[in-house]
Structure formats: C-alpha cells, structure tokens
Write an enzyme that holds these catalytic residues in place. Structure first.
Site, PDB file in Angstrom:
ATOM      1  N   CYS A   8      23.350 -50.840 -19.888  1.00 46.15           N
ATOM      2  CA  CYS A   8      24.505 -49.946 -19.697  1.00 46.15           C
ATOM      3  C   CYS A   8      25.172 -49.393 -20.952  1.00 46.15           C
ATOM      4  CB  CYS A   8      25.507 -50.630 -18.791  1.00 46.15           C
ATOM      5  SG  CYS A   8      24.844 -50.721 -17.114  1.00 46.15           S
ATOM      6  N   LYS A  46      21.004 -60.407 -23.892  1.00 47.85           N
ATOM      7  CA  LYS A  46      22.062 -61.369 -24.196  1.00 47.85           C
ATOM      8  C   LYS A  46      21.722 -62.634 -23.421  1.00 47.85           C
ATOM      9  CE  LYS A  46      25.253 -60.258 -20.480  1.00 47.85           C
ATOM     10  NZ  LYS A  46      26.631 -60.029 -20.085  1.00 47.85           N
ATOM     11  N   THR A  50      20.865 -45.265 -12.577  1.00 45.76           N
ATOM     12  CA  THR A  50      21.170 -43.960 -13.189  1.00 45.76           C
ATOM     13  C   THR A  50      20.758 -44.036 -14.666  1.00 45.76           C
ATOM     14  OG1 THR A  50      23.445 -44.769 -13.476  1.00 45.76           O
ATOM     15  CG2 THR A  50      23.074 -43.213 -11.681  1.00 45.76           C
TER      16      THR A  50
HETATM   17  P1  NAD Z   1      18.624 -52.067 -10.901  1.00 47.13           P
HETATM   18  O1  NAD Z   1      17.597 -51.244 -11.557  1.00 47.13           O
HETATM   19  O2  NAD Z   1      18.712 -53.516 -11.176  1.00 47.13           O
HETATM   20  O3  NAD Z   1      18.515 -51.928  -9.316  1.00 47.13           O
HETATM   21  C1  NAD Z   1      18.456 -50.706  -8.630  1.00 47.13           C
HETATM   22  C2  NAD Z   1      17.736 -50.889  -7.288  1.00 47.13           C
HETATM   23  O4  NAD Z   1      17.756 -49.655  -6.567  1.00 47.13           O
HETATM   24  C3  NAD Z   1      16.261 -51.284  -7.407  1.00 47.13           C
HETATM   25  O5  NAD Z   1      16.027 -52.450  -6.644  1.00 47.13           O
HETATM   26  C4  NAD Z   1      15.511 -50.071  -6.862  1.00 47.13           C
HETATM   27  O6  NAD Z   1      14.296 -50.418  -6.221  1.00 47.13           O
HETATM   28  C5  NAD Z   1      16.523 -49.520  -5.870  1.00 47.13           C
HETATM   29  N1  NAD Z   1      16.334 -48.115  -5.499  1.00 47.13           N
HETATM   30  C6  NAD Z   1      15.925 -47.073  -6.279  1.00 47.13           C
HETATM   31  N2  NAD Z   1      15.925 -45.931  -5.562  1.00 47.13           N
HETATM   32  C7  NAD Z   1      16.318 -46.240  -4.308  1.00 47.13           C
HETATM   33  C8  NAD Z   1      16.514 -45.487  -3.111  1.00 47.13           C
HETATM   34  N3  NAD Z   1      16.340 -44.173  -3.076  1.00 47.13           N
HETATM   35  N4  NAD Z   1      16.904 -46.148  -2.001  1.00 47.13           N
HETATM   36  C9  NAD Z   1      17.125 -47.483  -2.010  1.00 47.13           C
HETATM   37  N5  NAD Z   1      16.952 -48.238  -3.127  1.00 47.13           N
HETATM   38  C10 NAD Z   1      16.568 -47.636  -4.248  1.00 47.13           C
HETATM   39  O7  NAD Z   1      20.024 -51.341 -11.233  1.00 47.13           O
HETATM   40  P2  NAD Z   1      21.423 -52.033 -11.604  1.00 47.13           P
HETATM   41  O8  NAD Z   1      21.332 -52.653 -12.945  1.00 47.13           O
HETATM   42  O9  NAD Z   1      21.910 -52.822 -10.445  1.00 47.13           O
HETATM   43  O10 NAD Z   1      22.323 -50.706 -11.785  1.00 47.13           O
HETATM   44  C11 NAD Z   1      22.647 -49.873 -10.691  1.00 47.13           C
HETATM   45  C12 NAD Z   1      23.774 -48.941 -11.098  1.00 47.13           C
HETATM   46  O11 NAD Z   1      24.956 -49.692 -11.376  1.00 47.13           O
HETATM   47  C13 NAD Z   1      23.510 -48.129 -12.378  1.00 47.13           C
HETATM   48  O12 NAD Z   1      24.123 -46.875 -12.233  1.00 47.13           O
HETATM   49  C14 NAD Z   1      24.221 -48.917 -13.457  1.00 47.13           C
HETATM   50  O13 NAD Z   1      24.647 -48.114 -14.528  1.00 47.13           O
HETATM   51  C15 NAD Z   1      25.424 -49.467 -12.715  1.00 47.13           C
HETATM   52  N6  NAD Z   1      25.934 -50.751 -13.237  1.00 47.13           N
HETATM   53  C16 NAD Z   1      25.058 -51.749 -13.589  1.00 47.13           C
HETATM   54  C17 NAD Z   1      25.568 -52.967 -14.034  1.00 47.13           C
HETATM   55  C18 NAD Z   1      24.662 -54.079 -14.488  1.00 47.13           C
HETATM   56  O14 NAD Z   1      25.163 -55.046 -15.040  1.00 47.13           O
HETATM   57  N7  NAD Z   1      23.371 -54.027 -14.304  1.00 47.13           N
HETATM   58  C19 NAD Z   1      26.951 -53.169 -14.080  1.00 47.13           C
HETATM   59  C20 NAD Z   1      27.801 -52.127 -13.689  1.00 47.13           C
HETATM   60  C21 NAD Z   1      27.280 -50.921 -13.258  1.00 47.13           C
HETATM   61  C1  UGA Z   2      28.568 -54.408 -19.715  1.00 47.07           C
HETATM   62  C2  UGA Z   2      30.077 -54.472 -19.457  1.00 47.07           C
HETATM   63  O1  UGA Z   2      30.628 -55.608 -20.118  1.00 47.07           O
HETATM   64  C3  UGA Z   2      30.375 -54.551 -17.959  1.00 47.07           C
HETATM   65  O2  UGA Z   2      31.786 -54.515 -17.745  1.00 47.07           O
HETATM   66  C4  UGA Z   2      29.720 -53.353 -17.266  1.00 47.07           C
HETATM   67  O3  UGA Z   2      29.925 -53.416 -15.875  1.00 47.07           O
HETATM   68  C5  UGA Z   2      28.233 -53.356 -17.559  1.00 47.07           C
HETATM   69  O4  UGA Z   2      28.016 -53.304 -19.005  1.00 47.07           O
HETATM   70  C6  UGA Z   2      27.549 -52.170 -16.981  1.00 47.07           C
HETATM   71  O5  UGA Z   2      28.141 -51.125 -16.855  1.00 47.07           O
HETATM   72  O6  UGA Z   2      26.386 -52.363 -16.691  1.00 47.07           O
HETATM   73  P1  UGA Z   2      26.545 -56.166 -19.725  1.00 47.07           P
HETATM   74  O7  UGA Z   2      25.721 -55.005 -20.180  1.00 47.07           O
HETATM   75  O8  UGA Z   2      26.040 -57.025 -18.634  1.00 47.07           O
HETATM   76  O9  UGA Z   2      27.985 -55.630 -19.254  1.00 47.07           O
HETATM   77  O10 UGA Z   2      26.784 -57.106 -20.972  1.00 47.07           O
HETATM   78  P2  UGA Z   2      27.956 -57.351 -22.049  1.00 47.07           P
HETATM   79  O11 UGA Z   2      28.390 -58.746 -21.964  1.00 47.07           O
HETATM   80  O12 UGA Z   2      28.995 -56.315 -21.994  1.00 47.07           O
HETATM   81  O13 UGA Z   2      27.133 -57.185 -23.412  1.00 47.07           O
HETATM   82  C7  UGA Z   2      26.601 -55.928 -23.791  1.00 47.07           C
HETATM   83  C8  UGA Z   2      25.964 -56.048 -25.164  1.00 47.07           C
HETATM   84  O14 UGA Z   2      26.952 -56.240 -26.186  1.00 47.07           O
HETATM   85  C9  UGA Z   2      25.000 -57.230 -25.303  1.00 47.07           C
HETATM   86  O15 UGA Z   2      23.887 -56.840 -26.058  1.00 47.07           O
HETATM   87  C10 UGA Z   2      25.817 -58.277 -26.053  1.00 47.07           C
HETATM   88  O16 UGA Z   2      25.034 -59.174 -26.796  1.00 47.07           O
HETATM   89  C11 UGA Z   2      26.651 -57.382 -26.956  1.00 47.07           C
HETATM   90  N1  UGA Z   2      27.920 -58.025 -27.381  1.00 47.07           N
HETATM   91  C12 UGA Z   2      28.890 -58.267 -26.484  1.00 47.07           C
HETATM   92  C13 UGA Z   2      28.097 -58.356 -28.710  1.00 47.07           C
HETATM   93  O17 UGA Z   2      27.210 -58.155 -29.567  1.00 47.07           O
HETATM   94  N2  UGA Z   2      29.275 -58.941 -29.094  1.00 47.07           N
HETATM   95  C14 UGA Z   2      30.279 -59.190 -28.217  1.00 47.07           C
HETATM   96  O18 UGA Z   2      31.329 -59.716 -28.638  1.00 47.07           O
HETATM   97  C15 UGA Z   2      30.085 -58.851 -26.870  1.00 47.07           C
END
Ligand code: NAD
Ligand code: UGA
Length: 419
Positions: free
Chosen positions: A249, A309, A84
């Site tokens: 994120c 990170k 997203t």
């Molecule tokens: P990502 O980009 O790593 O992976 C998404 C996957 O979805 C890709 O492999 C892509 O090919 C696939 N995809 C796209 N369209 C599709 C479809 N129509 N059908 C099937 N597969 C499809 O994404 P992500 O980082 O895992 O994030 C996914 C969601 O989770 C986002 O909304 C993000 O905000 C949320 N989120 C991410 C993290 C994180 O640490 N990355 C943590 C918490 C929440």
């Molecule tokens: C973050 C949240 O921590 C997760 O809970 C959430 O699920 C995720 O986003 C998401 O929605 O995708 P992430 O992005 O993997 O996780 O990484 P973080 O460890 O949160 O760090 C985010 C950023 O903040 C990095 O650039 C990191 O270097 C920075 N950061 C973090 C700092 O500069 N200082 C800190 O003390 C902590």
C-alpha cells in the site's frame, strides 16, 4: 443482524468477513480464485495473519464461500475489497469496475460499499457501471494486526452521498465503538490516501534523521525517535528507522496521490521527497554492506527476512526483495530465509531454517524484524552483519564486523541510567 456480501477475499475482504461474521452477521463471500475459495471452505486462510485461522473456523457456519455473484441476491450490503494495484504508474481500477459490472449484471440490490483504495476521480466511473453512487468506506488495517485493527479501529470513515446509506454503514460498524467520520465519497478517498502518505512521509523523515545520526558522533536515532515521540503532537508511532517502507500500500498509494496532485496542477512536494528518499534506500543498504565487507562479489550473503515487515507473509514491494535483487546485480551469492513468506526471486536460494541461511554465509543482512531474529548476537559471531531493522544489541557486536542504521560512532560514553 444482516446478510452481508464480501467481494474479494484477500487481506481486507477476509478480515472484514470473519470479524463481521463473529458479530453474528450472515456472510456471503465471493472471489474469482477457486483455489482460495476451496481453502477457505476448509477453514484454511490463504494468508498468514495472527488469529485468523481460529476466527475463521469459529464462524465458518455463518460464511458462504462462492464464485457466483447471484448468491449475493439477498445481501443488504456489498463490500468491494478487490485489488487496486499500480499499472503504468496509475491506480488500476479495472478489478473494481469488473466487480461493479458483475453486481449490475446479477441485478443485486444491496448497497455497494468500496473498501478498496481508489482515487476520487474513479468514483464517478464506477458509479456509472453500478448505476448508483457507491459508499466509500476505506480500510485502515495493518497486516500483522489485521483482526485487531478491524475490531478496534481508531476511526471509521463513511463517505456516503445519502443519509440512508450512511446510517446503514454506521449500524454495521457500531460494535467497534470507534468515532465515525461522516464524509463525502471524495473526502473518504482522500482521507485514505493522505493517511498512508503521511505515515510513509513519517518513515522517510526518520530515515533521513537516521542518515544524519550516522554522520554525527554519539548520536543514535533510537534516542532521537524516543525524544520526539513523547511529544504527543508528534506521536511515537512510525518512527522506527529502517531499510525504507514497502508493502502493498504505501508505495502504490503515495504514487497515486502524487499522480492525482500532478494532474490537478498542485504537485505534492513533500510526498515526492518522501518517495525519492525511500527509493534510494535499498541501494544504500547494499552500499553499507559493501563498505563493511570491502567487496561482496562472489561472496555468500544470507538475508534474514523476505516479508515486507514482520508478522505477515506478504512480500509485495518488500524492501528485502529489492535488496536481494541489488545483491545479485553486484555478484553476490544470495541465500534467504523467512519464517512465513515465500517468494520466487531469480537467482535466490530460499532455505527453510535460519541456521542454514547463516551457517555458510560470510555476510548477513537482517531485512525483516521477525521476533525470532532478536537475540542472534552470539549466533552471528564471525560474520559481517548489517542490521537494517535495529533489532540486535550493538554493544554485543564487534564494531569491525557490524553495521546498523542511524548510529554515529561512539567516541564518549553517556550516563547509562534510563529515566
Ligand atoms: P488482495 O490482493 O489480498 O485480495 C484481493 C482479492 O480480490 C483476491 O482474492 C482476488 O482473487 C479477488 N478478486 C479480484 N478480482 C475479483 C472480482 N472481480 N470479483 C471477486 N473477487 C475478485 O488485496 P488486499 O491486500 O486485500 O487489498 C484490497 C484493497 O484494499 C486494495 O485496494 C488495497 O489498497 C486496500 N487495502 C489493503 C490493505 C492491506 O493491508 N492489504 C489495507 C487497507 C486497504
Ligand atoms: C499500512 C497502513 O499502516 C495501514 O493503516 C493501511 O491500511 C495499509 O497500509 C494499507 O492501506 O494497505 P501495512 O502496509 O500493513 O499498513 O504496514 P505498516 O505497518 O504501515 O508498514 C508499512 C511499511 O513501513 C513496512 O515496510 C514497515 O516496515 C515500514 N515501517 C513502518 C518502518 O520502516 N518504520 C516504522 O516505524 C513503521
């Protein structure tokens, strides 16, 4: 044990899939990226994440990798984990809608559960495509500790509009022993946005305290963070001052919460401030280096760390990349090294060893806090060094050539004993 579908095998989908397979569930994993599916079938994770390869291979026999939504026909649950991203300043829910349409077209009967981060305003739209209300089950994992966070989350949030769906989700996550928050789908969505925005605000807050410390003699933000963090109401996490937050994120989710609030007519001033503080930081980092070196034009600068990170290969919204782009704009010759991350950045030469990055560089920026960049004090002798992650020992560095974050001039010694 259940038959569970995962749609979107990225950081979230893959982590959810291997952990639930490890619990004995039968997983059907769908993605549109054939290359990714081929790698997964061979037990090769397309991302770098601690413990992932081992857990994936241990469970391959319980995981079907497919591009065909029809293979999800017998799945009890359909976790939607597609991206997203931000598009034109708004949360782009088109991937979620495409997945919802594919679910509908394949006439799938499983409960649709959205793990992707998406605003409450989009839930209604997606439910129209699905023909039913999805469950919102936001994901809180951090990259670098994705498996650990999935197995032992602090809490599980389930936003369902009926008790049957809620109970089913509760059953799936019961192995985590985490407290379960029963919420409406809209509440579940806001819990996710508010949590990420709060953490981002905490980081910007400590970064502003760091700026203050730099201007007050005998003040170090590390000591301030320690003193604040021991108050359990504040907590010691997310108080590491640095070059600003990045990643896939925090930047997009703070932006979407601000959008949502503005559209409702109640702007979120605190999040606005956190974002603007963060946006300034990459240029401020480059200014710090310029102050230290006099000028950087035509000089070779080595950047250690490309990932946003440590312990991930993800470079989405990485501050390191923003710093490098700024360095190039200023006329520097930039060489970068990262142990895991690769990125195509115009004008940047990426090398395979940190020694190569350091050797002929006049200035060095530590941009990511990888473990292998600790203890480099001797190796960096004779170079100008900006440590944006505070991982070097300032006492071992020559102050004429060294700059860090959040440390005022030392004009008097303090007692050395640590209590
Ligand atoms: P990502 O980009 O790593 O992976 C998404 C996957 O979805 C890709 O492999 C892509 O090919 C696939 N995809 C796209 N369209 C599709 C479809 N129509 N059908 C099937 N597969 C499809 O994404 P992500 O980082 O895992 O994030 C996914 C969601 O989770 C986002 O909304 C993000 O905000 C949320 N989120 C991410 C993290 C994180 O640490 N990355 C943590 C918490 C929440
Ligand atoms: C973050 C949240 O921590 C997760 O809970 C959430 O699920 C995720 O986003 C998401 O929605 O995708 P992430 O992005 O993997 O996780 O990484 P973080 O460890 O949160 O760090 C985010 C950023 O903040 C990095 O650039 C990191 O270097 C920075 N950061 C973090 C700092 O500069 N200082 C800190 O003390 C902590």
């Amino acid at each position: 044990m259940m038959r569970i579908g995962i749609i979107g095998m990225g950081y979230v989908g893959l982590s959810t899939a291997v952990v639930l397979a490890d619990q004995g569930n039968e997983m059907v994993c769908v993605d549109v990226d054939m290359k990714k599916l081929e790698m997964l079938k061979r037990g090769k994770p397309p991302i770098y994440e601690k413990g992932m390869e081992e857990m994936l291979n241990r469970n391959l026999n319980r995981m079907t990798m497919t591009a065909d939504y029809k293979d999800l026909a017998d799945a009890d649950i359909l976790f939607i984990c597609v991206p997203t991203p931000t598009k034109d300043g708004r949360c782009d829910t088109s991937y979620v809608k495409a997945a919802a349409k594919a679910i509908n077209d394949a006439n799938l009967k499983g409960i649709p559960v959205i793990k992707s981060t998406m605003p409450p305003t989009a839930i209604e739209d997606v439910s129209k495509v699905l023909g039913k209300m999805p469950v919102m089950n936001p994901e809180f994992l951090k990259e670098g500790t994705a498996l650990e966070d999935t197995i032992r989350p602090d809490r599980v949030v389930i936003g369902a509009d009926n008790i049957k769906d809620f109970e089913k989700l509760k059953e799936i996550w019961s192995f985590t022993n985490a407290p379960i928050i029963m919420a409406s789908p809209a509440e579940a969505s806001i819990i996710k946005y508010a949590s990420n925005s709060f953490l981002a605000t905490k980081v910007s807050f400590i970064n502003e305290i760091a700026d203050l410390c730099e201007r007050i003699p005998n003040c170090d933000v590390g000591v301030i963070a320690k003193g604040m963090g021991m108050d359990r109401r504040i907590g010691d996490k997310f108080l590491n001052a640095g070059p600003g937050y990045g990643g896939s994120c925090f930047p997009k989710d703070t932006e979407e919460l601000r959008n949502l609030a503005r559209n409702i007519g109640r702007p979120m001033n605190i999040v606005d401030a956190a974002v603007s503080t963060n946006c300034r930081r990459p240029v401020e980092m480059v200014n710090k280096l310029k102050e230290l070196m006099g000028s950087i034009r035509g000089k070779r600068i080595g950047v250690l760390g490309i990932a946003f990170k440590a312990n991930t290969d993800d470079t989405r919204e990485s501050v390191s990349i923003k710093i490098m782009e700024e360095l190039v704009k200023e006329g520097a010759i930039v060489v970068a090294y990262d142990p895991k991350a690769k990125a195509t950045i115009e004008g940047i030469n990426q090398v395979n060893m940190k020694e190569e990055c350091i050797r002929d560089s006049e200035g060095i920026i530590i941009a990511t806090e990888w473990e292998e960049f600790r203890g480099l004090e001797n190796a960096l002798e004779g170079k100008y060094v900006l440590d944006t992650r505070r991982i070097l020992n300032p006492e071992l560095m020559d102050p004429r050539y060294f700059s860090t974050i959040g440390r005022g001039k030392e004009t008097s010694k303090k007692a050395k004993t640590t209590y």
